[in-house]
Design a protein around this motif. Structure first.
Motif: not given
Length: 268
Positions: A125-136, A138-145
Motif C-alpha cells: 500500500r505504501g509503495q502504491s501511494q508512492t507510485i501514485a504521488q510520483q505519477e501525479t 510526472i503529470e504536473l511536470l509534463e503539463s509544465e513542459v
C-alpha cells in the motif's frame, strides 16, 4: 497380584482425573505407598497425560471420552507390563508430545505468516501511494513542459505582441498578467498571477476589446492563486493595432458579453 495391578490401575486413573471418592482416595494412597517400580512408572505417565490435556483445555473438566481414553491407555499398559513395561507408555507419550509440539509449531508459524502477510500488504500500500504521488508529479511536470513548449512556439513566431495586464484597484489590486500573442498564427498564451480562486459556479473570461466591442477569447479557472497560471488561447486572429485585453468573472461557461466585475486590464 493381577487383581492388585488392575485395582491400582483403576484407582490411579481415577486419581489423576480427580474422580475418586474419599474412601477410594485413601485406598489408592495405601496402594501407592506399596507400589512397585512398574506401578510408579504408570502413575507418573498418567499424571503427565492428564497434565498435558489440562494445558490444552484449562477451563474445561475432562470429558467422558477423555476419561475412557486414559482408562484404555492405563489398561493397555497394565496388560503389557510383563513384557514391555516401559516401552509402550514411553512410545505413547512421545507420540502425544510430538503431536502437541507440532500443533504449537503450526500455530506459531501461521501467526508469523499472518503478521508477515499484513506487513507485506502495508508495504505494498505504501509503495502504491508512492507510485501514485510520483505519477501525479510526472503529470504536473509534463503539463509544465507542454506549457513551456507552447510558449516557445508562440515566441518563435515572426511577429509577437506582448500585452501587460494590471489588477483593478477595487477588485484585484495585487493581480497582474500578460498576453503573448502571435497574430499571424492566431495563437496566444495568457499568464496571470495573484488571482482569487474562482467559485465552483463561476469562470474567468478573457476579452479582446477592439473599437469598444468585447470579443470573447475563452474562459478559465484559477485553482492555486499562489503560483503563476498559464492558459493557451487557440483562436485569436486580428489585424488590429490598438485595443485592450480584459478579464472579468462570469457565470460558469462564459457569456456572450461581459457582465461581471473586471479583475485585469491591459492595453496594446
Amino acid at each position: 497380584m493381577s487383581n492388585d495391578n488392575n485395582r491400582f490401575t483403576e484407582l490411579c486413573t481415577g486419581h489423576v482425573l480427580n474422580a475418586l471418592s474419599d474412601s477410594e482416595e485413601k485406598e489408592f494412597q495405601r496402594l501407592l505407598a506399596e507400589a512397585d517400580e512398574a506401578q510408579l512408572t504408570l502413575y507418573d505417565e498418567l499424571k503427565a497425560v492428564a497434565a498435558e490435556m489440562a494445558t490444552l483445555a484449562p477451563a474445561e473438566q475432562p470429558s467422558l471420552s477423555v476419561k475412557e481414553s486414559i482408562m484404555q491407555m492405563a489398561t493397555g499398559v497394565a496388560d503389557n507390563q510383563s513384557s514391555k513395561r516401559t516401552q509402550a507408555p514411553v512410545h505413547i507419550m512421545r507420540w502425544y508430545r510430538a503431536a502437541v509440539a507440532a500443533s504449537f509449531i503450526f500455530i506459531f508459524t501461521s501467526i508469523g505468516l499472518l503478521f508477515y502477510s499484513q506487513s507485506l500488504e502495508e508495504d505494498m500500500r505504501g509503495q502504491s501511494q508512492t507510485i501514485a504521488q510520483q505519477e501525479t508529479t510526472i503529470e504536473l511536470l509534463e503539463s509544465e513542459v507542454q506549457r513551456k513548449e507552447e510558449l516557445l512556439t508562440i515566441l518563435e513566431a515572426r511577429e509577437v505582441d506582448l500585452v501587460m495586464m494590471a489588477g483593478m484597484e477595487n477588485t484585484n489590486p495585487n493581480g497582474y498578467g500578460k498576453v503573448v500573442w502571435d497574430k499571424q498564427g492566431g495563437r496566444a498564451l495568457l499568464q496571470v498571477a495573484n488571482m482569487p480562486v474562482v467559485p465552483s459556479d463561476k469562470d474567468y473570461q478573457l476579452w479582446f476589446i477592439v473599437n469598444g466591442q468585447p470579443i470573447s477569447a475563452g474562459v478559465f479557472a484559477v485553482d492555486d492563486p499562489q503560483r503563476d497560471n498559464f492558459f493557451k488561447i487557440e483562436q485569436l486572429q486580428s489585424d488590429a493595432r490598438e485595443g485592450a485585453f480584459a478579464i472579468t468573472m462570469e457565470p460558469k461557461g462564459g457569456v456572450p458579453q461581459p457582465t461581471g466585475d473586471m479583475y485585469l486590464l491591459g492595453n496594446m
